[in-house]
Design a protein around this motif. Structure first.
Motif, mmCIF file in Angstrom:
data_model
loop_
_atom_site.group_PDB
_atom_site.id
_atom_site.type_symbol
_atom_site.label_atom_id
_atom_site.label_comp_id
_atom_site.label_asym_id
_atom_site.label_seq_id
_atom_site.Cartn_x
_atom_site.Cartn_y
_atom_site.Cartn_z
ATOM 1 N N UNK A 59 0.834 -1.208 0.000
ATOM 2 C CA UNK A 59 0.000 0.000 0.000
ATOM 3 C C UNK A 59 0.867 1.256 0.000
ATOM 4 N N UNK A 60 1.952 1.227 0.772
ATOM 5 C CA UNK A 60 2.878 2.360 0.755
ATOM 6 C C UNK A 60 3.510 2.521 -0.632
ATOM 7 N N UNK A 61 3.833 1.403 -1.272
ATOM 8 C CA UNK A 61 4.413 1.475 -2.614
ATOM 9 C C UNK A 61 3.448 2.120 -3.596
ATOM 10 N N UNK A 62 2.156 1.851 -3.437
ATOM 11 C CA UNK A 62 1.153 2.491 -4.299
ATOM 12 C C UNK A 62 1.137 4.008 -4.091
ATOM 13 N N UNK A 63 1.224 4.434 -2.825
ATOM 14 C CA UNK A 63 1.257 5.867 -2.528
ATOM 15 C C UNK A 63 2.500 6.501 -3.139
#
Length: 315
Positions: free
Chosen positions: A240-244
């Protein structure tokens, strides 16, 4: 360039693929079944202390403690990961802007017949990269993954060998056992991140990256399915952090494209022009027909001279 990108991606995935093997054998146990060794002493035990402290802060939930750990690690790595993503984006934009020259060089390289011609054209391609500040690695690095390897090892050791964490659950999920749901969620998160990374790219680059986009999620699916659910939770939140992070780069991409265009324009203006070929000066005298005195003797003249010499010899 594309070969180097694929090589870096394969290297990262190989490191991720061997993670399960590394984690499964990095901690030894003594005759009493207690973990020993430097991995446990310097990584496992500090992780256990952190997890116990975080769980007390979060109502006794070790699952939320893992999420807190993931958030802290990702926030620490976020500047580095955004910087690397920006470098990769700059390289992509530069590649897109010099694509006509690259296609011309590639076409001439395919048509080359000899090894010398192919080597010369390859040098021309490398010079094109150097003139436009393009890295052969494409700005892609494995440093964020390498930094996280000790975190993976520590979390794996803590969740497997610490008595306090062996029976820990998170919304009914045993954190010390593999969980298909978390593996699928991690796969979906990184697949979404790969899709977001294609936003704003030219179609030709999208075609090249689609084949690599699925490799990382599949490898993460394999790792999270064969390791405790605690690592699956870590990967899911990290995805999820990678998506951000990818959305931040996508938002900055138009600005990066303008900066790259201005940089290449400035480099082209400051690049020294090729030296002109010296031309031969033609005077009016050079255009006049040659006079008989200056002309070379013809074949008939030579024949007459030879005949005269033969007659004088007879006399």
């Amino acid at each position: 360039m594309i070969i180097m990108k694929k090589f870096n991606r394969v290297a990262a995935l190989t490191a991720l693929g061997t993670l399960a093997l590394f984690l499964s054998g990095c901690v030894r146990t003594n005759s009493h079944g207690k973990p020993v060794g430097y991995i446990w002493t310097y990584l496992g035990q500090p992780m256990v202390h952190f997890m116990e402290w975080a769980a007390k802060m979060l109502g006794g939930s070790y699952g939320w403690a893992i999420i807190l750990l993931t958030v802290v690690v990702r926030l620490v790595l976020l500047p580095l990961m955004v910087r690397q993503s920006r470098q990769a984006t700059v390289q992509q934009e530069k590649m897109s802007m010099i694509r006509p020259q690259m296609q011309d060089i590639q076409a001439r390289q395919k048509a080359a017949q000899t090894t010398e011609e192919k080597n010369t054209i390859s040098q021309e391609m490398m010079q094109l990269y150097r003139d436009n500040g393009i890295s052969m690695t494409g700005g892609i690095g494995c440093l964020p993954l390498v930094i996280q390897l000790p975190i993976f090892a520590a979390l794996y050791a803590a969740i497997r060998y610490a008595p306090e964490l062996v029976n820990a659950t998170f919304y009914g999920i045993r954190l010390d056992q593999p969980k298909l749901l978390l593996a699928i969620l991690s796969f979906a998160a990184y697949l979404l991140q790969g899709y977001l990374s294609l936003l704003g790219l030219p179609e030709d680059q999208k075609k090249q990256m689609r084949s690599m986009m699925i490799m990382s999620p599949v490898m993460i699916l394999f790792v999270t399915f064969s390791t405790p659910a605690a690592l699956g939770l870590y990967f899911f939140v990290g995805g999820l952090f990678a998506c951000i992070q990818t959305l931040i780069i996508a938002w900055y991409r138009p600005r990066i494209r303008k900066q790259v265009a201005a940089e290449l324009k400035e480099q082209a203006a400051n690049r020294p022009a090729p030296k002109p070929v010296a031309a031969t000066t033609v005077t009016p005298e050079d255009l006049k027909p040659a006079t008989p005195s200056s002309a070379a003797p013809t074949t008939d003249d030579n024949h007459k001279r030879n005949a005269g010499k033969q007659q004088h010899h007879k006399d």
